[in-house]
Design a protein around this motif. Structure first.
Motif, PDB file in Angstrom:
ATOM      1  N   UNK A 144       0.835  -1.213   0.000  1.00 30.50           N
ATOM      2  CA  UNK A 144       0.000   0.000   0.000  1.00 30.50           C
ATOM      3  C   UNK A 144       0.868   1.260   0.000  1.00 30.50           C
ATOM      4  N   UNK A 145       0.466   2.258  -0.761  1.00 34.56           N
ATOM      5  CA  UNK A 145       1.224   3.500  -0.922  1.00 34.56           C
ATOM      6  C   UNK A 145       1.475   4.192   0.417  1.00 34.56           C
ATOM      7  N   UNK A 146       0.522   4.124   1.333  1.00 25.28           N
ATOM      8  CA  UNK A 146       0.672   4.752   2.650  1.00 25.28           C
ATOM      9  C   UNK A 146       1.911   4.211   3.367  1.00 25.28           C
ATOM     10  N   UNK A 147       2.163   2.913   3.248  1.00 26.36           N
ATOM     11  CA  UNK A 147       3.319   2.309   3.910  1.00 26.36           C
ATOM     12  C   UNK A 147       4.620   2.687   3.212  1.00 26.36           C
ATOM     13  N   UNK A 148       4.583   2.759   1.882  1.00 26.59           N
ATOM     14  CA  UNK A 148       5.774   3.172   1.127  1.00 26.59           C
ATOM     15  C   UNK A 148       6.169   4.588   1.527  1.00 26.59           C
ATOM     16  N   UNK A 149       5.191   5.486   1.599  1.00 22.52           N
ATOM     17  CA  UNK A 149       5.445   6.878   1.970  1.00 22.52           C
ATOM     18  C   UNK A 149       5.971   6.984   3.395  1.00 22.52           C
ATOM     19  N   UNK A 150       5.368   6.250   4.322  1.00 22.70           N
ATOM     20  CA  UNK A 150       5.786   6.314   5.730  1.00 22.70           C
ATOM     21  C   UNK A 150       7.212   5.808   5.927  1.00 22.70           C
ATOM     22  N   UNK A 151       7.633   4.828   5.120  1.00 15.37           N
ATOM     23  CA  UNK A 151       8.965   4.238   5.286  1.00 15.37           C
ATOM     24  C   UNK A 151      10.071   5.071   4.658  1.00 15.37           C
ATOM     25  N   UNK A 152       9.701   6.041   3.834  1.00 17.36           N
ATOM     26  CA  UNK A 152      10.703   6.852   3.145  1.00 17.36           C
ATOM     27  C   UNK A 152      11.598   7.552   4.170  1.00 17.36           C
ATOM     28  N   UNK A 153      12.906   7.376   4.022  1.00 17.64           N
ATOM     29  CA  UNK A 153      13.915   7.984   4.890  1.00 17.64           C
ATOM     30  C   UNK A 153      13.821   7.534   6.350  1.00 17.64           C
ATOM     31  N   UNK A 154      13.236   6.358   6.610  1.00 22.31           N
ATOM     32  CA  UNK A 154      13.166   5.802   7.957  1.00 22.31           C
ATOM     33  C   UNK A 154      14.164   4.652   8.060  1.00 22.31           C
ATOM     34  N   UNK A 155      14.926   4.621   9.141  1.00 24.20           N
ATOM     35  CA  UNK A 155      15.956   3.609   9.328  1.00 24.20           C
ATOM     36  C   UNK A 155      15.810   2.945  10.685  1.00 24.20           C
ATOM     37  N   UNK A 199       1.044   4.511  11.160  1.00 22.09           N
ATOM     38  CA  UNK A 199       0.621   4.342   9.763  1.00 22.09           C
ATOM     39  C   UNK A 199       0.170   2.909   9.497  1.00 22.09           C
ATOM     40  N   UNK A 200       0.869   1.958  10.087  1.00 20.13           N
ATOM     41  CA  UNK A 200       0.496   0.557   9.917  1.00 20.13           C
ATOM     42  C   UNK A 200      -0.871   0.282  10.545  1.00 20.13           C
ATOM     43  N   UNK A 201      -1.131   0.846  11.706  1.00 18.64           N
ATOM     44  CA  UNK A 201      -2.448   0.676  12.347  1.00 18.64           C
ATOM     45  C   UNK A 201      -3.556   1.296  11.493  1.00 18.64           C
ATOM     46  N   UNK A 202      -3.285   2.469  10.920  1.00 24.63           N
ATOM     47  CA  UNK A 202      -4.276   3.090  10.039  1.00 24.63           C
ATOM     48  C   UNK A 202      -4.541   2.225   8.806  1.00 24.63           C
ATOM     49  N   UNK A 203      -3.477   1.759   8.163  1.00 30.32           N
ATOM     50  CA  UNK A 203      -3.613   0.957   6.945  1.00 30.32           C
ATOM     51  C   UNK A 203      -4.314  -0.369   7.223  1.00 30.32           C
ATOM     52  N   UNK A 217      -7.501  -8.486   5.817  1.00 31.56           N
ATOM     53  CA  UNK A 217      -8.131  -9.248   4.735  1.00 31.56           C
ATOM     54  C   UNK A 217      -7.203 -10.304   4.131  1.00 31.56           C
ATOM     55  N   UNK A 218      -6.553 -11.096   4.964  1.00 27.73           N
ATOM     56  CA  UNK A 218      -5.699 -12.174   4.477  1.00 27.73           C
ATOM     57  C   UNK A 218      -4.342 -11.732   3.969  1.00 27.73           C
ATOM     58  N   UNK A 219      -3.967 -10.487   4.241  1.00 26.10           N
ATOM     59  CA  UNK A 219      -2.647  -9.980   3.856  1.00 26.10           C
ATOM     60  C   UNK A 219      -1.867  -9.588   5.097  1.00 26.10           C
ATOM     61  N   UNK A 220      -0.606  -9.956   5.124  1.00 20.96           N
ATOM     62  CA  UNK A 220       0.309  -9.489   6.151  1.00 20.96           C
ATOM     63  C   UNK A 220       1.011  -8.289   5.543  1.00 20.96           C
ATOM     64  N   UNK A 221       0.973  -7.143   6.209  1.00 25.68           N
ATOM     65  CA  UNK A 221       1.570  -5.948   5.660  1.00 25.68           C
ATOM     66  C   UNK A 221       2.320  -5.211   6.742  1.00 25.68           C
ATOM     67  N   UNK A 222       3.327  -4.466   6.314  1.00 32.83           N
ATOM     68  CA  UNK A 222       4.119  -3.707   7.264  1.00 32.83           C
ATOM     69  C   UNK A 222       5.494  -3.395   6.719  1.00 32.83           C
ATOM     70  N   UNK A 223       6.489  -3.585   7.574  1.00 32.69           N
ATOM     71  CA  UNK A 223       7.868  -3.205   7.232  1.00 32.69           C
ATOM     72  C   UNK A 223       8.822  -4.257   7.763  1.00 32.69           C
ATOM     73  N   UNK A 224       9.998  -4.328   7.122  1.00 28.23           N
ATOM     74  CA  UNK A 224      11.072  -5.142   7.677  1.00 28.23           C
ATOM     75  C   UNK A 224      12.352  -4.329   7.603  1.00 28.23           C
ATOM     76  N   UNK A 225      13.255  -4.593   8.536  1.00 28.45           N
ATOM     77  CA  UNK A 225      14.558  -3.929   8.536  1.00 28.45           C
ATOM     78  C   UNK A 225      15.597  -4.919   9.016  1.00 28.45           C
TER      79      UNK A 225
END
Length: 168
Positions: free
Chosen positions: A52-63, A124-128, A155-163
Motif C-alpha cells: 500500500x502506498x501509505x506504507x511506502x510513503x511512511x517508510x521513506x527515509x526511515x531507518x 501508519x500501519x495501524x491506520x492501513x 483481509x488475508x494480507x500481512x503488511x508492514x515493514x522489515x529492517x
C-alpha cells in the motif's frame, strides 16, 4: 601513475552506484529501486502483494538504528484466510524464510519501541490495517544479524515493514 591518481581512481570506484547497470522495477528489486535478493517487496514468497502506498510513503527515509542503520522496507504478502497474525511457524512459511521457529521471537511493539522512535511507522500501519493488532517478529539470522518485521494483517494480507540489523 602517481599515488594521487591511484587514490582518485580508488575514490571514484568507491563512490560508484552499486546498483548501476541493474534494471529497476517495482517488485523484483524491492521498493523505491532498492535491490533485494529476497524477492518481491523484500519477501521470498510466491504470495507477495503490492505494498500500500501509505506504507511506502511512511517508510521513506526511515531507518532501524543498529550497528548498520538499515532502511525500513515496506512489505505485503498473502497469508490466506487468516484473520489474525501468524504464529512463528506460519510466519516463516508465509514470508518464505529459511530460519526455524526457534530463531523467531514475537514482541509487543510498545515494549520493543519503548522510546517511541518507530511510532510513526506503527501509527501508519495501524491506520492501513484498520486498527488491527500490530506485532514485531524478531528473526535471528546468525550471531549478529537480525531482521525486524513490524507487521499487521488485513483481509488475508500481512503488511508492514522489515529492517535488517547488526547487533554486536
Amino acid at each position: 601513475m602517481s599515488s594521487d591518481d591511484a587514490y582518485a581512481a580508488f575514490l571514484d570506484k568507491a563512490n560508484e552506484d552499486p546498483n548501476a547497470g541493474r534494471a529497476t522495477t517495482n517488485g523484483a528489486n524491492g521498493v523505491n529501486g532498492h535491490s533485494d535478493t529476497n524477492g518481491v517487496n523484500g519477501v521470498n514468497s510466491a504470495h507477495s502483494k503490492q505494498v500500500p502506498e501509505r506504507l511506502v510513503t511512511a517508510a521513506k527515509d526511515q531507518f532501524y538504528v543498529s550497528d548498520s542503520d538499515e532502511p525500513w522496507v515496506p512489505v505485503s504478502f498473502d497469508i490466506g484466510q487468516a484473520t489474525s497474525l501468524p504464529n512463528e511457524d506460519d510466519f516463516i512459511k508465509a514470508a518464505g524464510l529459511k530460519q526455524s521457529a526457534d530463531n523467531i521471537t514475537i514482541l509487543d511493539p510498545v515494549d520493543w519501541d519503548s522510546q517511541g522512535q518507530y511510532k510513526p511507522l506503527i501509527d501508519e500501519l495501524r491506520l492501513e490495517s484498520q486498527g488491527n493488532d500490530v506485532r514485531v517478529y524478531r528473526v535471528q539470522i546468525d550471531s549478529t544479524r537480525v531482521e525486524y518485521w513490524l507487521v499487521s494483517q488485513l483481509d488475508g494480507n500481512l503488511l508492514g515493514y522489515k529492517a535488517k540489523a547488526i547487533e554486536s
